[in-house]
Design a protein around this motif. Structure first.
Motif, PDB file in Angstrom:
ATOM      1  N   GLU A 188      64.853  95.462  32.629  1.00  0.00           N
ATOM      2  CA  GLU A 188      66.022  96.252  32.264  1.00  0.00           C
ATOM      3  C   GLU A 188      66.598  96.947  33.499  1.00  0.00           C
ATOM      4  OE1 GLU A 188      68.997  98.332  30.013  1.00  0.00           O
ATOM      5  OE2 GLU A 188      67.854  96.507  29.653  1.00  0.00           O
ATOM      6  N   SER A 189      65.743  97.403  34.390  1.00  0.00           N
ATOM      7  CA  SER A 189      66.215  97.990  35.641  1.00  0.00           C
ATOM      8  C   SER A 189      66.949  96.944  36.473  1.00  0.00           C
ATOM      9  CB  SER A 189      65.042  98.564  36.438  1.00  0.00           C
ATOM     10  OG  SER A 189      64.418  99.621  35.729  1.00  0.00           O
ATOM     11  N   LEU A 190      66.399  95.731  36.516  1.00  0.00           N
ATOM     12  CA  LEU A 190      67.059  94.647  37.247  1.00  0.00           C
ATOM     13  C   LEU A 190      68.417  94.346  36.633  1.00  0.00           C
ATOM     14  CD1 LEU A 190      67.077  92.393  39.385  1.00  0.00           C
ATOM     15  CD2 LEU A 190      65.967  90.913  37.675  1.00  0.00           C
ATOM     16  N   PHE A 223      60.147  90.403  43.682  1.00  0.00           N
ATOM     17  CA  PHE A 223      60.702  91.751  43.758  1.00  0.00           C
ATOM     18  C   PHE A 223      59.993  92.737  42.845  1.00  0.00           C
ATOM     19  CE2 PHE A 223      64.383  94.567  42.309  1.00  0.00           C
ATOM     20  CZ  PHE A 223      64.387  95.352  43.457  1.00  0.00           C
ATOM     21  N   ASP A 224      59.523  93.824  43.433  1.00  0.00           N
ATOM     22  CA  ASP A 224      59.017  94.973  42.682  1.00  0.00           C
ATOM     23  C   ASP A 224      60.143  95.993  42.648  1.00  0.00           C
ATOM     24  OD1 ASP A 224      57.811  97.400  41.860  1.00  0.00           O
ATOM     25  OD2 ASP A 224      55.876  96.793  42.681  1.00  0.00           O
ATOM     26  N   VAL A 225      60.561  96.391  41.455  1.00  0.00           N
ATOM     27  CA  VAL A 225      61.716  97.289  41.357  1.00  0.00           C
ATOM     28  C   VAL A 225      61.478  98.611  42.079  1.00  0.00           C
ATOM     29  CG1 VAL A 225      62.624  96.258  39.234  1.00  0.00           C
ATOM     30  CG2 VAL A 225      60.982  98.153  39.090  1.00  0.00           C
ATOM     31  N   LYS A 226      60.233  98.958  42.347  1.00  0.00           N
ATOM     32  CA  LYS A 226      59.949 100.177  43.102  1.00  0.00           C
ATOM     33  C   LYS A 226      60.473 100.087  44.536  1.00  0.00           C
ATOM     34  CE  LYS A 226      55.748 101.534  40.578  1.00  0.00           C
ATOM     35  NZ  LYS A 226      54.287 101.767  40.698  1.00  0.00           N
ATOM     36  N   GLU A 227      60.745  98.864  44.998  1.00  0.00           N
ATOM     37  CA  GLU A 227      61.263  98.668  46.349  1.00  0.00           C
ATOM     38  C   GLU A 227      62.716  99.110  46.476  1.00  0.00           C
ATOM     39  OE1 GLU A 227      59.632  94.845  48.314  1.00  0.00           O
ATOM     40  OE2 GLU A 227      59.683  94.398  46.161  1.00  0.00           O
ATOM     41  N   HIS A 241      66.185 103.006  37.060  1.00  0.00           N
ATOM     42  CA  HIS A 241      64.824 102.832  36.533  1.00  0.00           C
ATOM     43  C   HIS A 241      64.921 103.093  35.034  1.00  0.00           C
ATOM     44  CE1 HIS A 241      62.899 102.281  40.386  1.00  0.00           C
ATOM     45  NE2 HIS A 241      63.614 103.280  40.852  1.00  0.00           N
ATOM     46  N   ALA A 242      64.974 102.009  34.271  1.00  0.00           N
ATOM     47  CA  ALA A 242      65.330 102.100  32.856  1.00  0.00           C
ATOM     48  C   ALA A 242      64.234 101.562  31.954  1.00  0.00           C
ATOM     49  CB  ALA A 242      66.617 101.316  32.608  1.00  0.00           C
ATOM     50  N   ASN A 243      64.372 101.874  30.642  1.00  0.00           N
ATOM     51  CA  ASN A 243      63.507 101.302  29.606  1.00  0.00           C
ATOM     52  C   ASN A 243      62.039 101.609  29.855  1.00  0.00           C
ATOM     53  OD1 ASN A 243      63.345  99.967  27.179  1.00  0.00           O
ATOM     54  ND2 ASN A 243      63.421  97.920  28.038  1.00  0.00           N
ATOM     55  N   ARG A 244      61.753 102.870  30.171  1.00  0.00           N
ATOM     56  CA  ARG A 244      60.373 103.277  30.418  1.00  0.00           C
ATOM     57  C   ARG A 244      59.540 103.146  29.157  1.00  0.00           C
ATOM     58  NH1 ARG A 244      61.877 108.730  31.516  1.00  0.00           N
ATOM     59  NH2 ARG A 244      59.763 109.212  30.852  1.00  0.00           N
ATOM     60  N   PHE A 275      65.300 102.021  22.190  1.00  0.00           N
ATOM     61  CA  PHE A 275      65.624 100.861  21.362  1.00  0.00           C
ATOM     62  C   PHE A 275      66.466 101.287  20.163  1.00  0.00           C
ATOM     63  CE2 PHE A 275      64.662  97.597  18.145  1.00  0.00           C
ATOM     64  CZ  PHE A 275      64.919  96.447  18.865  1.00  0.00           C
ATOM     65  N   LEU A 276      66.062 102.355  19.497  1.00  0.00           N
ATOM     66  CA  LEU A 276      66.790 102.850  18.334  1.00  0.00           C
ATOM     67  C   LEU A 276      68.173 103.350  18.740  1.00  0.00           C
ATOM     68  CD1 LEU A 276      66.784 103.424  15.322  1.00  0.00           C
ATOM     69  CD2 LEU A 276      65.705 105.623  15.797  1.00  0.00           C
ATOM     70  N   LYS A 277      68.257 104.007  19.881  1.00  0.00           N
ATOM     71  CA  LYS A 277      69.550 104.506  20.361  1.00  0.00           C
ATOM     72  C   LYS A 277      70.510 103.338  20.602  1.00  0.00           C
ATOM     73  CE  LYS A 277      69.343 107.685  23.482  1.00  0.00           C
ATOM     74  NZ  LYS A 277      69.183 108.358  24.819  1.00  0.00           N
ATOM     75  N   ARG A 278      69.993 102.251  21.154  1.00  0.00           N
ATOM     76  CA  ARG A 278      70.833 101.095  21.430  1.00  0.00           C
ATOM     77  C   ARG A 278      71.312 100.452  20.134  1.00  0.00           C
ATOM     78  NH1 ARG A 278      70.162  97.148  26.319  1.00  0.00           N
ATOM     79  NH2 ARG A 278      68.870  98.861  26.989  1.00  0.00           N
ATOM     80  N   ILE A 279      70.436 100.387  19.142  1.00  0.00           N
ATOM     81  CA  ILE A 279      70.810  99.830  17.839  1.00  0.00           C
ATOM     82  C   ILE A 279      71.937 100.644  17.218  1.00  0.00           C
ATOM     83  CG2 ILE A 279      70.054  99.428  15.472  1.00  0.00           C
ATOM     84  CD1 ILE A 279      67.283  98.805  16.627  1.00  0.00           C
TER      85      ILE A 279
END
Length: 229
Positions: A19-21, A184-188, A208-211, A219-223
């Motif tokens: 999701e971050s990507l 790729f590690d998103v932490k980079e 940095h999303a979807n923790r 998920f509920l917010k998106r719905i």
């Protein structure tokens, strides 16, 4: 925009920062990015095309990826080889993560499936919304292809599931030419991604999303957000 515009293919499995990507690619101009939520929440009419891919058949790429320039997450990551053949100019990003941390996150989120309260909410919304009704089969499909097919119905077996995860990452690195692949590690953050895609580093912080600790809430917010449209 047509199907020939797919430029970035995400080969990393869910819960590796996909999701971050997705958000990063969209900030960089490689959007819209096709994530699992695109199927389940926005385009349930795409389900037959994904079913063709699962069956080893060629989908209608023009229909499936119309308006999309990139992919990330399940189910798209499962078909990176088909996509790299279909889009020979596209680059591949393999998001990676420590296997134990990945399993801990996945077992608390995607392996659990849609929580009962959220599923009940979607069914309730289906009484009033055609889109919500259409989303239900895509959620069944998601669980079937991820939990039962990809991970062989053994997501409660830590060692087995981690072995599949590690083998997948090795396979991607073995089958994608080095000049087309970024591990790729998103932490980079931005630097390696922007260098690979040959674009400037944006001023905005890397997303940095979807923790995992807010997965169900997000998920509920998106719905609820999609139900309004």
């Amino acid at each position: 925009m047509n199907a020939q515009s797919l430029k970035v293919i995400g080969a990393g499995l869910g819960r590796t920062g996909t999701e971050s990507l997705k958000q990063a690619l969209e900030i960089l101009g490689f959007g819209a990015c096709y994530h699992m939520f695109e199927l389940t929440m926005k385009h349930p009419e795409h389900l037959p095309e994904w079913e063709k891919l699962v069956a080893g058949e060629k989908p209608n790429y023009e229909f499936l990826f119309d308006s999309y320039q990139s992919t990330a997450d399940f189910p798209a990551c499962m078909f990176y080889q088909e996509f790299t053949a279909q889009y020979p100019q596209a680059k591949v990003v393999l998001t990676v993560r420590d296997a134990d941390k990945w399993y801990d996150s996945a077992s608390k989120t995607i392996f659990r499936g849609v929580p009962a309260p959220i599923l009940a909410f979607i069914r309730f919304m289906g009484l009033f919304s055609k889109g919500a009704r259409a989303a239900l089969p895509t959620l069944v499909f998601a669980k079937e292809v991820v939990n039962n097919r990809f991970f062989e119905g053994r997501t409660d077996d830590r060692d087995h599931t981690k072995a599949i995860f590690n083998a997948w990452n090795e396979e991607v690195q073995r089958t994608v030419p080095p000049d087309r692949l970024l591990v790729f590690d998103v932490k980079e953050g931005w630097e390696p991604l922007c260098r690979f895609l040959d674009v400037p580093v944006p001023a905005t912080p890397f997303p940095h999303a979807n923790r995992g600790d807010t997965f169900e809430k997000d998920f509920l917010k998106r719905i609820k957000s999609d139900a309004k449209h």
